[in-house]
Scaffold this active site. Structure first.
Site, PDB file in Angstrom:
ATOM      1  N   PHE A   1      -6.083  39.854 -39.428  1.00 38.79           N
ATOM      2  CA  PHE A   1      -7.491  39.651 -39.813  1.00 38.79           C
ATOM      3  C   PHE A   1      -8.079  38.367 -39.241  1.00 38.79           C
ATOM      4  O   PHE A   1      -9.298  38.204 -39.203  1.00 38.79           O
ATOM      5  CB  PHE A   1      -7.619  39.645 -41.346  1.00 38.79           C
ATOM      6  CG  PHE A   1      -7.267  38.342 -42.007  1.00 38.79           C
ATOM      7  CD1 PHE A   1      -5.983  38.088 -42.445  1.00 38.79           C
ATOM      8  CD2 PHE A   1      -8.237  37.361 -42.179  1.00 38.79           C
ATOM      9  CE1 PHE A   1      -5.658  36.886 -43.067  1.00 38.79           C
ATOM     10  CE2 PHE A   1      -7.920  36.150 -42.791  1.00 38.79           C
ATOM     11  CZ  PHE A   1      -6.633  35.909 -43.228  1.00 38.79           C
ATOM     12  N   LYS A   2      -7.235  37.459 -38.807  1.00 39.79           N
ATOM     13  CA  LYS A   2      -7.746  36.155 -38.356  1.00 39.79           C
ATOM     14  C   LYS A   2      -8.649  36.275 -37.126  1.00 39.79           C
ATOM     15  O   LYS A   2      -9.462  35.399 -36.865  1.00 39.79           O
ATOM     16  CB  LYS A   2      -6.584  35.212 -38.125  1.00 39.79           C
ATOM     17  CG  LYS A   2      -5.808  35.012 -39.430  1.00 39.79           C
ATOM     18  CD  LYS A   2      -5.021  33.756 -39.483  1.00 39.79           C
ATOM     19  CE  LYS A   2      -4.556  33.412 -40.887  1.00 39.79           C
ATOM     20  NZ  LYS A   2      -3.514  34.307 -41.430  1.00 39.79           N
ATOM     21  N   ASP A   3      -8.517  37.399 -36.396  1.00 38.03           N
ATOM     22  CA  ASP A   3      -9.420  37.614 -35.258  1.00 38.03           C
ATOM     23  C   ASP A   3     -10.884  37.687 -35.685  1.00 38.03           C
ATOM     24  O   ASP A   3     -11.761  37.331 -34.906  1.00 38.03           O
ATOM     25  CB  ASP A   3      -9.053  38.913 -34.540  1.00 38.03           C
ATOM     26  CG  ASP A   3      -7.723  38.812 -33.788  1.00 38.03           C
ATOM     27  OD1 ASP A   3      -7.432  37.751 -33.211  1.00 38.03           O
ATOM     28  OD2 ASP A   3      -6.977  39.811 -33.780  1.00 38.03           O
TER      29      ASP A   3
ATOM     30  N   LEU B   1     -11.763  33.971 -35.749  1.00 33.84           N
ATOM     31  CA  LEU B   1     -11.435  33.103 -34.613  1.00 33.84           C
ATOM     32  C   LEU B   1     -12.040  33.581 -33.299  1.00 33.84           C
ATOM     33  O   LEU B   1     -12.317  32.770 -32.415  1.00 33.84           O
ATOM     34  CB  LEU B   1      -9.921  32.921 -34.524  1.00 33.84           C
ATOM     35  CG  LEU B   1      -9.458  31.936 -35.610  1.00 33.84           C
ATOM     36  CD1 LEU B   1      -7.976  32.068 -35.879  1.00 33.84           C
ATOM     37  CD2 LEU B   1      -9.811  30.497 -35.241  1.00 33.84           C
TER      38      LEU B   1
END
Ligand SMILES: *Cc1c(COP(=O)(O)O)cnc(C)c1O
Length: 464
Positions: free
Chosen positions: A111-113, A116
């Protein structure tokens, strides 16, 4: 929109300054002075918008006039066009009123995409405008690092240094970082655990003299822009299931408290959310605080869900700041005591925390069982972090008539070990990544020593 520090002593900043600053100079974290609030009618009118258009509605008030409307729109469009699913964040049904929100269709499969990919673009935009460079320093328990590197690798204004705990991230996670060979990308494998990495980053932000005039920027969830981007999918999930006319609940696999904090904000901004469940692994300080007012660190253990092997959850401070009536001095005192001893929240404040959140801690064995059982029932393969979320959602659910949505924070291919332990076949890498295990790696193994790491960084930054 103005941003203030949770410890009350740092200068008030605008969005662009917060984007580039990371941690506040008083050791606190930046939060908006006031949250935008949306009416039910307004939220309802967003049904049917594309993910990117919805993101623009929600993000715009936070960015304010720091980025021209067309430019912001374009950056958001480009960010989510890079995802491998037309819905960007699709929902999958596991059972009656039980859903997972798949947040792993971005370039690094976690999910960090969501944050970021946008953060890299926003930073590059601001630095181009200012004609400045920035040195990114970040700590990762695995997924932040690859997502941050992927978000920053094409910027001419950034050097990025990512610290990960040596031998404590999965092989897919490591390779997603170390096989990126652009000359502004540096991977450090630290002989320590994730909290050591995070502490080193915090110490470096507090005293940046080692950079001889260059400045540090943050990609960890101390960076406000990350939290902001994550608010969006709480709205998209709710709208997809009949919100805002009908409440939904969320169960969130939690480490640094960034993702669940974004859910808390969505609720404060007007989204009808019934329950917010904090799901942890055996590193369960958050569960202990919420269920028993025990905020004591304990020994960090390594689990099958390494992205949640965190004891000191930075973003918890942002939530406590609200609970303590935005009293920066009280938070500064509390966090100062927490450095060296266990602390308890005052009863009234603990009650407020318990009203806001439910919690559950799940051990490795149960994690594997859940992966196995859910696969047997539905043929759906959960990654271990998501499995913890599903379990916690089931344990904490107080109203079966409300949809419980677990955030699926990573693709199972990133963490094959528990899948194999559950007796299932290890999942295949998606087509664009099949050669990951053949690619060349570049990484520097360094001692758990602040000076060693700082010397490495100072020796490798590009000054123009
Ligand atoms: C980062 C991460 C988490 C924890 O998210 P926080 O925002 O740090 O609470 C959970 N699962 C996965 C797969 C992650 O990468």
């Amino acid at each position: 929109m103005k941003y203030i520090s949770t410890r009350g002593q740092a200068p008030v900043l605008n969005f662009e300054e917060v984007l580039l600053a990371g941690l506040a100079s008083d050791g606190g974290l930046y939060v908006p002075e006031e949250l935008p609030k949306f009416s039910q009618e307004e939220i309802a009118s967003w049904a049917g918008l594309s993910y990117a258009d919805l993101a623009y509605k929600i993000i715009k008030p936070f960015v304010d006039d720091c980025v021209a409307d067309d430019d912001l729109k374009q950056m958001i469009d480009e960010t989510y066009a890079g995802f491998n699913h037309t819905a960007v964040a699709p929902l999958k049904e596991l059972g009656t009123n039980e859903w997972v929100l798949e947040l792993f269709h971005g370039p690094t499969l976690a999910f960090k995409d969501f944050a970021l990919q946008l953060l890299g673009r926003l930073m590059d935009y601001a630095l181009t405008k200012r004609n400045e460079r920035l040195v990114i320093m970040g700590a990762t328990s695995g997924d932040t690092g690859s997502a941050a590197i992927e978000g920053c690798r094409h910027s001419d204004h950034l050097d990025i240094f990512i610290l990960h705990p040596h031998n404590r991230v999965s092989e897919v996670q490591r390779r997603q970082m170390t096989t990126i060979l652009e000359d502004n990308v540096f991977n450090v494998a630290l002989e320590g655990n994730f909290d050591d990495c995070q502490q080193m980053v915090k110490d470096s932000f507090a005293n940046q003299d080692f950079l001889k005039g260059m400045k540090l920027g943050a990609v960890n969830s101390i960076n406000w822009a990350r939290i902001m981007s994550q608010i969006v999918y709480y709205f998209s999930a709710s709208l997809a299931l009949g919100g805002p006319h009908r409440p939904v609940s969320f169960s969130v696999p939690t480490g640094n408290f960034g993702d669940i904090f974004a859910g808390y904000l969505a609720k404060q901004m007007g989204l009808p959310i019934q329950q917010l469940v904090v799901a942890t692994n055996r590193n369960d300080i958050l569960h202990r605080v919420i269920s028993g007012n025990d905020m004591s660190k304990g020994e960090l253990v390594h689990t099958l869900s390494p992205s949640m092997d965190i004891m000191v959850s930075s973003n918890f401070e942002r939530m406590l700041f609200d609970v303590y009536g935005r009293d920066g001095q009280a938070i500064a005192d509390l966090m100062d005591r927490f450095k060296s001893e266990s602390v308890q929240l005052e009863d009234g404040n603990w009650d407020k925390v318990r009203e806001l959140f439910d919690s559950c801690a799940v051990d490795d064995e149960t994690t594997c069982d859940v992966i196995k059982d859910v696969f047997a029932e539905t043929s759906y393969l959960l990654d271990p972090h998501t499995a913890i979320g599903v379990k916690a959602g089931r344990e904490c659910n107080r109203d079966q008539s409300v949809p419980m949505i677990t955030l699926a924070t990573a693709h199972p291919v990133k963490f094959p070990e528990p899948v194999v332990k559950a007796g299932l076949e290890s999942p295949q890498l998606p087509p664009h990544m099949t050669d990951l295990f053949e690619r060349e790696e570049r990484v520097e193994v360094l001692d758990n020593d602040l000076q060693t790491v700082q010397q490495f960084i100072a020796g490798h930054v590009h000054t123009n």
